[in-house]
Scaffold this active site. Sequence first.
Site, short mmCIF file in Angstrom:
data_model
loop_
_atom_site.label_atom_id
_atom_site.label_comp_id
_atom_site.label_asym_id
_atom_site.label_seq_id
_atom_site.Cartn_x
_atom_site.Cartn_y
_atom_site.Cartn_z
N ASP A 40 73.27 32.28 36.04
CA ASP A 40 72.99 31.48 34.85
C ASP A 40 71.79 30.56 35.04
O ASP A 40 71.63 29.57 34.32
CB ASP A 40 74.23 30.66 34.46
CG ASP A 40 74.66 29.70 35.56
OD1 ASP A 40 74.12 29.80 36.68
OD2 ASP A 40 75.54 28.86 35.29
N HIS A 243 46.57 42.14 47.65
CA HIS A 243 47.58 41.38 46.91
C HIS A 243 48.71 40.92 47.82
O HIS A 243 49.87 40.93 47.44
CB HIS A 243 48.14 42.22 45.75
CG HIS A 243 47.14 42.47 44.67
ND1 HIS A 243 47.24 43.51 43.77
CD2 HIS A 243 45.99 41.82 44.34
CE1 HIS A 243 46.21 43.49 42.94
NE2 HIS A 243 45.45 42.46 43.27
N ASP A 260 43.57 32.94 47.98
CA ASP A 260 43.29 33.22 46.58
C ASP A 260 44.37 32.49 45.78
O ASP A 260 45.53 32.91 45.75
CB ASP A 260 43.36 34.74 46.33
CG ASP A 260 42.92 35.14 44.93
OD1 ASP A 260 42.99 34.30 44.02
OD2 ASP A 260 42.51 36.31 44.74
N ASP A 271 41.22 30.41 38.98
CA ASP A 271 41.36 31.51 39.93
C ASP A 271 40.23 31.41 40.95
O ASP A 271 39.09 31.77 40.65
CB ASP A 271 41.30 32.84 39.16
CG ASP A 271 41.58 34.05 40.04
OD1 ASP A 271 41.88 33.88 41.23
OD2 ASP A 271 41.50 35.18 39.51
N HIS A 350 37.41 46.85 44.98
CA HIS A 350 37.74 46.29 43.66
C HIS A 350 36.47 45.91 42.93
O HIS A 350 35.36 46.01 43.46
CB HIS A 350 38.68 45.08 43.79
CG HIS A 350 38.13 43.94 44.60
ND1 HIS A 350 37.24 43.03 44.09
CD2 HIS A 350 38.38 43.56 45.88
CE1 HIS A 350 36.96 42.13 45.02
NE2 HIS A 350 37.63 42.43 46.12
N HIS A 354 36.88 39.61 36.36
CA HIS A 354 37.76 39.90 35.23
C HIS A 354 37.71 38.71 34.28
O HIS A 354 37.28 37.60 34.65
CB HIS A 354 39.20 40.15 35.72
CG HIS A 354 39.77 39.05 36.57
ND1 HIS A 354 40.23 37.86 36.06
CD2 HIS A 354 39.94 38.96 37.92
CE1 HIS A 354 40.67 37.08 37.04
NE2 HIS A 354 40.50 37.73 38.19
N HIS A 361 44.36 37.36 34.34
CA HIS A 361 43.59 38.54 33.92
C HIS A 361 43.67 38.54 32.40
O HIS A 361 44.59 39.09 31.80
CB HIS A 361 44.17 39.82 34.52
CG HIS A 361 43.97 39.92 36.00
ND1 HIS A 361 44.62 40.85 36.77
CD2 HIS A 361 43.19 39.21 36.85
CE1 HIS A 361 44.26 40.71 38.05
NE2 HIS A 361 43.39 39.71 38.10
N GLU A 384 33.82 37.61 42.05
CA GLU A 384 34.60 37.65 43.28
C GLU A 384 34.35 38.89 44.14
O GLU A 384 35.25 39.71 44.34
CB GLU A 384 36.08 37.57 42.95
CG GLU A 384 36.57 38.56 41.89
CD GLU A 384 38.07 38.50 41.68
OE1 GLU A 384 38.81 38.59 42.66
OE2 GLU A 384 38.48 38.36 40.52
N TYR A 388 36.38 44.05 53.23
CA TYR A 388 37.65 44.13 53.95
C TYR A 388 37.54 45.24 54.99
O TYR A 388 37.38 46.42 54.64
CB TYR A 388 38.79 44.41 52.97
CG TYR A 388 38.71 43.54 51.73
CD1 TYR A 388 39.30 42.27 51.70
CD2 TYR A 388 38.00 43.98 50.61
CE1 TYR A 388 39.18 41.47 50.57
CE2 TYR A 388 37.89 43.18 49.48
CZ TYR A 388 38.48 41.93 49.47
OH TYR A 388 38.36 41.14 48.35
N ARG A 405 36.74 37.31 50.86
CA ARG A 405 36.51 37.31 49.42
C ARG A 405 36.10 35.90 49.02
O ARG A 405 36.68 34.92 49.51
CB ARG A 405 37.75 37.75 48.65
CG ARG A 405 37.55 37.83 47.13
CD ARG A 405 38.63 38.63 46.42
NE ARG A 405 39.96 38.06 46.49
CZ ARG A 405 40.96 38.56 47.21
NH1 ARG A 405 40.77 39.64 47.97
NH2 ARG A 405 42.15 37.98 47.22
N GLU A 407 35.44 33.75 45.48
CA GLU A 407 35.65 33.86 44.03
C GLU A 407 35.47 32.52 43.35
O GLU A 407 36.03 31.52 43.78
CB GLU A 407 37.05 34.39 43.76
CG GLU A 407 37.42 34.49 42.30
CD GLU A 407 38.84 35.00 42.10
OE1 GLU A 407 39.14 35.48 40.98
OE2 GLU A 407 39.65 34.92 43.06
#
Length: 440
Positions: A40, A243, A260, A271, A350, A354, A361, A384, A388, A405, A407
């Site tokens: 609940d 991710h 990130d 972001d 990638h 975006h 996104h 970004e 890798y 990365r 960004e």
Amino acid sequence: MNPPYAAFIDRRRRVLAHMQQAGGGVAVIPTAPEVIRNRDAHYPYRPDSYFHYLTGFDEPEAVLVLIAGDTPRSILFCREKDEEREIWDGYRWGPPAACEHFGFDEAHPVAEFDLRLTDLLGDQPTVFFAMGQDAGWDRRLIDTLGRVREKVRTGIAAPGAIQDIHSVLDEMRLVKDAHEQDIMRRAARISADAHARAMRATAPGRFEYEIEAELLHAFRRAGAQAPAYASIVASGPNACVLHYVSNDRRMQAGDLLLIDAGCELDGYASDITRTFPVSGRFNGPQRDVYSLVLDAQRAAAEATRAGVPWNAPHDAAVAVLAQGLVDLGLLSGSVDAVIENGDYRRFYMHRTGHWLGRDVHDAGDYKQRGDWRPLEAGMMLTIEPGCYIRPADDVPEAFWHIGVRIEDDALVTDSGCELISADAPKAIDDIEALMRDARS
């Protein structure tokens, strides 16, 4: 009426004008349902992005109805006042107060929605609704249309068409107004401060989740309501998992830490990604790869301005990365061949950005009639690029587990772009100086 809600009233008027041009009709935009976490207990409630974009109203069990015709109307359906439930769950506006405060033409109890909608849809040409987004709401609308059709012998006609209201709203949401830009600048500043705090707190032997806690503390302390998405705090080999969200590894000397993370403020996301050495200083290969990614990001930012195709920043970043990967000996052949054959995707898989806004996104098409859409002043996007490098027989061991990365959040302008998250340190000297000062 609260002055900030003038922006929401203006958006509703714009939607009504579009509906009128399309021949008129009724739009139905429900908010998100509450979601059970377990037994609940509910997840923290967040209203639907489209609904909130048009209303500013953040209670569950609410629906916005817009009627385009000779007398355009905006109608809110929401929960009634209930002193018993308010003891348990908190304040409720109730229809009369919500109508006045948020600037609707009418407001009614949500319990009356189905009955009233049946009447509202009579003799209307079109229903503007996002079919296919929620099966329960699809059935609810179809059932309502069925009830309207049952009135045919009384001379009442049912709508003959359903149009996707999200396609209208997606285009509106792509260009941020001054009110939205202000919120997103504040969100970016909060997140930039959080990244700097994380850099100061990072040291060998600490766990990734300890650094995540520093981010969350900084978000909430500055007034942000929540993270905009699950924070990525990825050290060592985890930085090569795009991710990664487990955030449970103990960091070691010599690791890079890729973070990130961004906060959500008043319904808008930030972001930001930063990568830095756990020990406070980049080693040689780390410095080389980081410098390459930073150069790619600068090239992408320089290519971001009103009038250029969406893909221009990505193409600029890829050109720099491909050249650097060849120069570092990680790829062989000509740079043109590396780009044409897609060989660079082994280390950069990638895209460079975006849309950013109410969703991390965000809504909006990237192509129009098969071509990359041109950027417009007021659009908000991320920039970004990354690199890798996983262990492989043809990769020098000194480069293994380097994941970088960088960004930033960019507001498109006529002459270029404004990096609204630039306060988060990203120059090598600035990062190392900040971490050195924190240790001393």
